[in-house]
Design a protein around this motif. Structure first.
Motif, short mmCIF file in Angstrom:
data_model
loop_
_atom_site.label_atom_id
_atom_site.label_comp_id
_atom_site.label_asym_id
_atom_site.label_seq_id
_atom_site.Cartn_x
_atom_site.Cartn_y
_atom_site.Cartn_z
N GLY A 171 11.02 9.40 -2.16
CA GLY A 171 9.85 8.65 -2.56
C GLY A 171 10.02 7.23 -3.07
O GLY A 171 11.04 6.63 -3.17
N ILE A 172 8.99 6.56 -3.67
CA ILE A 172 9.13 5.25 -4.31
C ILE A 172 9.60 5.46 -5.86
O ILE A 172 9.10 6.30 -6.47
N VAL A 173 10.56 4.53 -6.06
CA VAL A 173 11.15 4.51 -7.37
C VAL A 173 10.01 4.10 -8.61
O VAL A 173 9.13 3.52 -8.18
N GLN A 174 10.18 5.15 -9.53
CA GLN A 174 9.15 4.84 -10.62
C GLN A 174 10.06 4.46 -11.82
O GLN A 174 10.51 5.39 -12.51
N ALA A 175 9.94 3.20 -12.45
CA ALA A 175 10.57 2.90 -13.54
C ALA A 175 10.15 3.42 -14.86
O ALA A 175 11.12 4.13 -15.45
N LYS A 176 9.02 3.58 -15.20
CA LYS A 176 8.68 3.89 -16.37
C LYS A 176 8.82 5.49 -16.67
O LYS A 176 9.52 6.22 -17.49
N GLU A 177 8.61 6.24 -15.44
CA GLU A 177 8.89 7.66 -15.34
C GLU A 177 10.40 8.14 -15.55
O GLU A 177 10.77 8.85 -16.22
N ALA A 178 11.41 7.04 -14.86
CA ALA A 178 12.50 7.32 -14.84
C ALA A 178 13.13 7.12 -16.26
O ALA A 178 14.01 7.75 -16.82
N VAL A 179 12.70 6.00 -16.92
CA VAL A 179 13.32 5.86 -18.43
C VAL A 179 12.67 6.88 -19.39
O VAL A 179 13.74 7.39 -19.97
N SER A 205 0.86 -1.31 0.08
CA SER A 205 -0.11 0.03 0.08
C SER A 205 0.81 1.24 0.05
O SER A 205 0.27 2.32 0.27
N ASN A 206 2.02 1.20 -0.04
CA ASN A 206 3.20 2.42 -0.19
C ASN A 206 3.21 2.93 0.94
O ASN A 206 3.64 3.88 1.14
N LYS A 207 3.00 2.07 2.22
CA LYS A 207 2.99 2.62 3.57
C LYS A 207 4.60 2.03 4.02
O LYS A 207 5.17 1.01 3.66
N ARG A 208 5.24 2.94 4.80
CA ARG A 208 6.62 2.56 5.25
C ARG A 208 6.33 1.43 6.17
O ARG A 208 5.54 1.28 7.01
N GLY A 212 16.17 8.15 8.58
CA GLY A 212 17.13 9.16 8.74
C GLY A 212 17.34 10.01 7.64
O GLY A 212 16.86 9.77 6.62
N PRO A 213 18.21 11.43 7.79
CA PRO A 213 18.16 12.20 6.68
C PRO A 213 19.15 11.76 5.70
O PRO A 213 19.02 12.31 4.57
N ASP A 214 19.49 10.71 5.76
CA ASP A 214 20.40 9.93 4.42
C ASP A 214 19.59 9.04 3.73
O ASP A 214 20.13 8.57 2.84
N LEU A 215 18.10 8.76 4.13
CA LEU A 215 17.77 8.16 3.29
C LEU A 215 17.41 8.63 1.84
O LEU A 215 16.97 9.72 1.73
N ASP A 216 17.50 8.00 0.75
CA ASP A 216 17.21 8.61 -0.71
C ASP A 216 16.07 7.93 -1.29
O ASP A 216 15.40 9.09 -1.76
N LEU A 217 15.70 6.78 -1.10
CA LEU A 217 14.41 6.41 -1.92
C LEU A 217 13.85 4.97 -1.26
O LEU A 217 14.50 4.54 -0.21
N VAL A 218 12.62 4.80 -1.52
CA VAL A 218 11.82 3.49 -0.67
C VAL A 218 11.64 2.73 -2.10
O VAL A 218 11.27 3.10 -3.18
N ALA A 219 11.42 1.41 -1.82
CA ALA A 219 10.81 0.57 -2.81
C ALA A 219 9.93 -0.60 -1.98
O ALA A 219 10.42 -0.90 -0.85
N PRO A 220 9.26 -1.48 -2.56
CA PRO A 220 8.70 -2.52 -1.99
C PRO A 220 9.67 -3.50 -1.55
O PRO A 220 10.41 -3.99 -2.07
N GLU A 232 15.78 9.83 -8.54
CA GLU A 232 15.26 10.80 -7.23
C GLU A 232 14.35 11.70 -7.65
O GLU A 232 13.36 12.08 -7.11
N SER A 233 14.72 12.31 -9.00
CA SER A 233 13.53 13.25 -9.65
C SER A 233 12.39 12.56 -10.06
O SER A 233 11.38 13.40 -10.05
N THR A 234 12.36 11.47 -10.39
CA THR A 234 11.12 10.79 -11.10
C THR A 234 10.58 10.05 -9.92
O THR A 234 9.32 9.53 -10.13
N ALA A 235 11.11 9.72 -8.78
CA ALA A 235 10.27 9.10 -7.63
C ALA A 235 9.01 9.99 -7.22
O ALA A 235 8.99 11.17 -7.38
#
Length: 389
Positions: free
Chosen positions: A375-383, A292-295, A302-310, A360-363
């Motif tokens: 945020g959550i990584v997004q494959a199509k948007e990134a490509v 459900s995209n919940k942590r 922490g402040p060094d977290l970059d992205l999340v994923a399933p 990161e910019s497309t997450a």
């Protein structure tokens, strides 16, 4: 962005110490208390002109192993030899060789009709694959517990730094699961990975109990540099900072390798719990979310977290041609690794920093940075945002 800076089960990452705190070569110490520092250490040498064996053993230590680069060694040191060695002009600094350990259990499934796991769907990987991007030709070193032959995921080759041989069989099950998340084949059976045509190299740095050390991790990174990998996936980590490890991560980054690492599973322990090497600025730290995209409650913060994923109940491959679900940031990181491979499939000339910027910019933002990063990584948007090569 930093500069870019473990089956229905919970993959827990812990760290054990094999010796006491780090000691700089210039630091002085009372030899009368040096006996408390007996243990296994990493020694960074000033140069490789003096044989490492001469440097270590002339002062009473026992050389255990030399890194591929030749300037980092693992040695057993008594308190007295440590005291002498850290003041040697041949030594830059000495650190404990911390041990990393993954503890996992699995819910096994004997076989499955080809299934698209929810994680692949939630990050829009299928849409990216339908545009023709499958990770083809992208070289990924999976530093983990190895890989066991599986009909649903192919590995190009690998190496074991546990046995120092080409037998990288996965006798723990973690590495095979990670490899499947990245690159399980579209073959009408089992599961589908994020980048099914990526070239996977299984680098075994964890033993049959899921244990490794900072030195085996460094050996794996050296292998990836030597063999010109594009991406390194590290689905484990340690609690302790290491200048030697940080410099090796930087060396890989400077060699054009993107490092993606699990943030860790101690998120319930505090507000700044991200592990190393994920915490370093030249690695991408990945946390875990559920369907459900919940942590996930365990996902490091922490402040060094970059992205999340399933990373909760993720279905993937297991040894003996089986399948199973695992949970942990160990499972989240390979989702990001797969998306990075899709980006590089479209444009192999991108630097690690440029790939990280796209990721990161497309997450899709999900919440506050310490819990969700960008945020959550997004494959199509990134490509879609990736320029043609």
């Amino acid at each position: 962005m930093k500069i870019i800076r473990l089956l229905s089960s919970f993959c827990l990452i812990t760290v054990m110490l094999t010796s006491a705190g780090a000691l700089a070569a210039s630091e002085s110490s009372d030899p009368s208390i040096a006996k408390t520092y007996d243990g296994t250490y990493l020694v960074k040498l000033n140069s490789v002109t003096t044989p490492p064996n001469d440097v270590i053993e002339k002062l009473g230590g026992k050389l255990k192993k030399i890194s591929e680069s030749g300037d980092i060694v693992m040695a057993e040191l008594s308190g007295s030899s440590l005291y002498e060695l850290k003041n040697s002009p041949d030594v830059q600094y000495i650190e404990p060789n911390y041990e990393v350990k993954t503890e996992v259990e699995a819910e096994k499934i004997e076989s499955v009709t080809e299934t698209i796991p929810y994680g692949i769907q939630n990050i829009h990987a299928i849409e990216a694959q339908q545009e023709g991007y499958t990770g083809k030709g992208v070289k990924i070193a999976v530093l983990d517990s190895g890989y066991s032959q599986h009909s649903d995921v192919k590995v190009k080759s690998g190496y074991s730094f546990i046995t120092n041989s080409e037998n990288y069989d996965d006798d723990f099950g973690h590495g095979t699961h990670v490899a499947g998340i990245i690159a399980a084949s579209m073959n009408g059976e089992g599961v589908v990975g994020v980048a099914p045509m990526a070239d996977i190299y299984a680098i075994k740095v964890l033993d049959q109990g899921g244990r490794g050390s900072y030195f085996t991790l460094i050996e794996g990174i050296d292998w990836a540099i030597k063999h010109k990998m594009d991406i390194i996936n590290i689905s484990f980590g340690g609690e302790n900072p290491s200048q030697i490890l940080e410099e090796k991560i930087q060396e890989a980054y400077d060699a054009g390798i993107l490092i993606i690492a699990a943030a860790g599973n101690d998120g319930y322990m505090g507000d700044d719990t991200i592990l190393y090497p994920a915490r370093y600025s030249t690695a991408i730290a990945v946390g875990a979310i559920d369907s459900s995209n919940k942590r996930a409650f365990f996902s490091a913060k922490g402040p060094d977290l970059d992205l999340v994923a399933p990373g909760v109940k993720v279905l993937s491959t297991l040894p003996s041609n089986q399948y199973g679900m695992k949970s942990g940031t160990s499972m989240a990181a390979p989702h990001v690794t797969g998306v990075a491979a899709l980006i590089l499939d479209k444009n192999k000339k991108l630097s690690p920093g440029e790939v990280a910027d796209i990721l990161e910019s497309t997450a899709e933002p999900l919440g506050v940075v310490p819990e969700y990063g960008h945020g959550i990584v997004q494959a199509k948007e990134a490509v879609d945002q990736t320029a043609w090569k």
